[in-house]
Design an enzyme around this catalytic site. Structure first.
Site, PDB file in Angstrom:
ATOM      1  N   CYS A  85       0.859  -1.189   0.000  1.00 37.97           N
ATOM      2  CA  CYS A  85       0.000   0.000   0.000  1.00 37.97           C
ATOM      3  C   CYS A  85       0.891   1.233   0.000  1.00 37.97           C
ATOM      4  O   CYS A  85       1.893   1.265   0.725  1.00 37.97           O
ATOM      5  CB  CYS A  85      -0.884  -0.017   1.249  1.00 37.97           C
ATOM      6  SG  CYS A  85      -1.982   1.405   1.377  1.00 37.97           S
ATOM      7  N   HIS A  87      -9.119  -3.982  -1.527  1.00 42.37           N
ATOM      8  CA  HIS A  87      -8.125  -3.140  -0.846  1.00 42.37           C
ATOM      9  C   HIS A  87      -8.557  -1.670  -0.858  1.00 42.37           C
ATOM     10  O   HIS A  87      -8.524  -1.001   0.177  1.00 42.37           O
ATOM     11  CB  HIS A  87      -6.772  -3.326  -1.547  1.00 42.37           C
ATOM     12  CG  HIS A  87      -5.661  -2.507  -0.980  1.00 42.37           C
ATOM     13  ND1 HIS A  87      -4.589  -3.055  -0.315  1.00 42.37           N
ATOM     14  CD2 HIS A  87      -5.446  -1.156  -0.976  1.00 42.37           C
ATOM     15  CE1 HIS A  87      -3.774  -2.084   0.075  1.00 42.37           C
ATOM     16  NE2 HIS A  87      -4.269  -0.922  -0.314  1.00 42.37           N
TER      17      HIS A  87
HETATM   18 NI    NI Z   1      -3.654   1.079  -0.145  1.00 47.21          NI
END
Ligand code: NI
Length: 191
Positions: A102, A144
């Site tokens: 991320c 996500h």
């Molecule tokens: Ni992310």
């Protein structure tokens, strides 16, 4: 258009459920310009997706775009998709453990269970309802980004903390095996 600074884990904006936008608010020049900046920032950072809270706006807007992504070369391409006020529904019980990373969690990857088929109902940037089905790795990408809009990060979903690794160590110790798994997922689920 502008590339916006990306907020990092520990910033409270990443932990707040994002605010849903009315069609009027979505149509405003401010929000439309923001969406352009969100896309530009995602591309500049080589993200497969980016959610508004990651650039400091607690709005339920996220983008997904995969085009021969260098951060995730095994991910199938996904056309640029903006989704606003989404709901996400798993279509069956099949899951796989995917390595995720991320932009808001620097230099860390870990394995996260994700549904292999999900339906996303949302508005597009023009306020039109959209419904899409995402499968395989692409389903993981949508889950996500959807999580970001609920104030969740992938680290919350890591079941086995011993899978956490730096990007460098992912490349050294885990990439080869995972790329083989990823290929099998693409073959089986088509995404
Ligand atoms: Ni992310």
């Amino acid at each position: 258009m502008a590339v916006l600074p990306i907020r990092m884990i520990g910033d409270p904006v990443l932990r707040r459920p994002a605010e849903r936008l009315s069609p009027e608010r979505l149509a405003s020049a401010e929000v439309q310009a923001f969406i352009d900046d969100l896309v530009e920032t995602m591309k500049a950072a080589n993200g497969a997706g980016l959610a508004a809270p990651q650039v400091g706006r607690s709005w339920a807007i996220a983008a997904v775009h995969v085009q021969d992504n260098p951060r995730y070369p095994y991910k199938p391409n996904v056309p640029l998709t903006i989704f606003v006020n989404p709901t996400l529904t798993p279509l069956d019980d099949e899951t796989a453990l995917l390595y995720e990373g991320c932009l808001s969690v620097p230099d860390l990857r870990g394995r996260v269970p994700r549904h292999m088929a999900v339906q996303v109902d949302a508005l597009d940037r023009h306020g039109q309802p959209i419904r899409l089905t995402a499968r395989g790795l692409t389903a993981g990408t949508f889950q996500h980004e959807f999580d970001h809009l609920e104030g969740r990060l992938f680290v919350d979903r890591v079941v086995d903390a011993s899978t956490l690794c730096t990007w460098d160590n992912f490349d050294r110790f885990h990439r080869e095996a995972f790329v083989a798994e990823a290929r099998a997922i693409v073959q089986r689920y088509g995404g």
